[in-house]
Design an enzyme around this catalytic site. Structure first.
Site, mmCIF file in Angstrom:
data_model
loop_
_atom_site.group_PDB
_atom_site.id
_atom_site.type_symbol
_atom_site.label_atom_id
_atom_site.label_comp_id
_atom_site.label_asym_id
_atom_site.label_seq_id
_atom_site.Cartn_x
_atom_site.Cartn_y
_atom_site.Cartn_z
ATOM 1 N N CYS A 183 0.815 -1.229 0.000
ATOM 2 C CA CYS A 183 0.000 0.000 0.000
ATOM 3 C C CYS A 183 0.842 1.270 0.000
ATOM 4 C CB CYS A 183 -0.997 -0.019 1.151
ATOM 5 S SG CYS A 183 -0.295 0.177 2.806
ATOM 6 N N HIS A 209 -2.812 1.451 6.765
ATOM 7 C CA HIS A 209 -3.179 1.345 5.341
ATOM 8 C C HIS A 209 -3.360 2.731 4.735
ATOM 9 C CE1 HIS A 209 -4.448 -0.683 1.723
ATOM 10 N NE2 HIS A 209 -5.456 0.168 1.623
ATOM 11 N N HIS A 235 -5.744 1.917 -4.705
ATOM 12 C CA HIS A 235 -4.759 1.434 -3.735
ATOM 13 C C HIS A 235 -4.303 0.014 -4.069
ATOM 14 C CE1 HIS A 235 -7.757 -0.845 -0.875
ATOM 15 N NE2 HIS A 235 -8.180 -0.879 -2.127
#
Length: 351
Positions: free
Chosen positions: A264, A313, A325
């Site tokens: 991420c 995240h 993402h």
């Protein structure tokens, strides 16, 4: 003559034994029933457990990324210090050679000064600390000895710093190995659960994810503020977003920073680098740059968006409540609704 005796009645003790045996048999039957294998978890139960394991793996991944970044930084710092020590030692040798030449000249002209002779035969530090020593030396000698003393102290400090950083590096490498084991353990556990599904159930899960991704992509691209995939948006946030769009379909790999795979924070740091902007490697560090935006309605395309209480995240805002993402292992770079991330939206950051 027939006997008229009454039949013997079972004793109270015998009845008790029989009753106890019957109760035990019932208990054993119940235990056997309880020991029977439980029903196979459903597809949704497996997905829920796998999603939780992936979340834990991503938490460990960001810690792994931080340890890896620290290791690389320490290695560079140690290399620089070691280079400085090597150059400093060369300079010190030249200063000593110069002082030796001075001593040789003194000897030829009538002998070496006692204080200088003492220096050449042992360490000068303690001796030079005495003011009377400098009084006995010529100005040229005192200057040469002072330079040597300063260089020795500088080298000692550099060596001590290198030693401390080497210890820190060893500890960081240990931490890195532990985090890597944590990530791999969670991923292996998740894979074991997925392997318990039938081929049909696996196909159903894949189809559900694909439908959700397509729906998110349609929602994001229907936003008039979102740059289309074929254009190069203006501004660095738009440029970073366009770079990330070019990687849609690229696989998630923990610890990866592109260009052929990402995690991420690896995707977001890579995307901004393509826009000429250097941002930190980890989601936690990325959360501490730029301007924070707490209202989802004020987010703009290309802003960094962070999820979960521990900020493990991060993605890029894509418009219409969607993000672009790298979600987790087993997926690819894609659009997804912010409502389905699995953790709360914490805030955005405008770089």
């Amino acid at each position: 003559m027939a006997s008229h005796r009454r039949p013997r009645q079972p004793s109270r003790a015998r009845v008790t034994v029989l009753t106890t045996a019957a109760a035990a048999a019932v208990a054993i039957s119940a235990q056997a029933a309880n020991a029977a294998p439980s029903a196979k978890p459903s597809k949704d139960e497996v997905k829920s457990k796998v999603d939780k394991l992936y979340e834990q793996a991503e938490q460990a991944t960001e810690k792994y990324n931080g340890a890896k970044e620290k290791q690389e930084k320490l290695q560079k710092e140690i290399s620089t210090i070691q280079d400085n020590v090597a150059r400093g030692q060369q300079d010190l040798n030249k200063l000593r050679d110069s002082l030796g030449s001075l001593a040789a000249g003194q000897y030829r002209s009538g002998g070496i000064d006692a204080s200088l002779q003492l220096f050449l035969s042992s360490h000068p530090d303690d001796y030079l600390d005495k003011a009377s020593t400098l009084d006995q030396l010529s100005g040229q000698q005192a200057d040469a000895l002072k330079k040597i003393q300063d260089k020795q102290r500088e080298l000692a400090q550099d060596r001590a710093e290198a030693t401390a950083k080497l210890k820190d590096l060893a500890a960081t490498r240990t931490e890195l190995g532990n985090k890597k084991k944590q990530v791999q353990g969670k991923l292996a556990e998740a894979q074991k659960l997925l392997n318990s599904l039938t081929a049909q159930e696996k196909a159903q899960l894949a189809a559900e994810q694909s439908r959700a991704s397509r729906a998110s992509e349609r929602a994001a691209l229907s936003d008039p503020t979102a740059p289309p995939a074929s254009s190069h948006a203006s501004g660095r946030a738009g440029a970073a977003f366009s770079a990330a769009q070019s990687k849609i379909g690229t696989p998630y790999v923990y610890g990866a920073t592109g260009p052929s795979s990402f995690d991420c924070s690896g995707l977001t740091s890579w995307a901004y680098a393509q826009a000429g902007v250097s941002i930190p490697r980890t989601s936690e560090a990325q959360a501490n740059i730029g301007t924070r935006i707490y209202s989802q309605s004020q987010l703009q395309v290309g802003d960094l968006v962070f999820f979960f209480n521990d900020i493990h995240h991060v993605g890029l805002y894509a418009g219409n409540g969607q993000i672009l993402h790298a979600p987790r292992t087993g997926t690819v770079v894609r659009y997804e609704s912010m409502s389905t991330i699995g953790g709360p939206f914490m805030f955005g950051v405008r770089v």
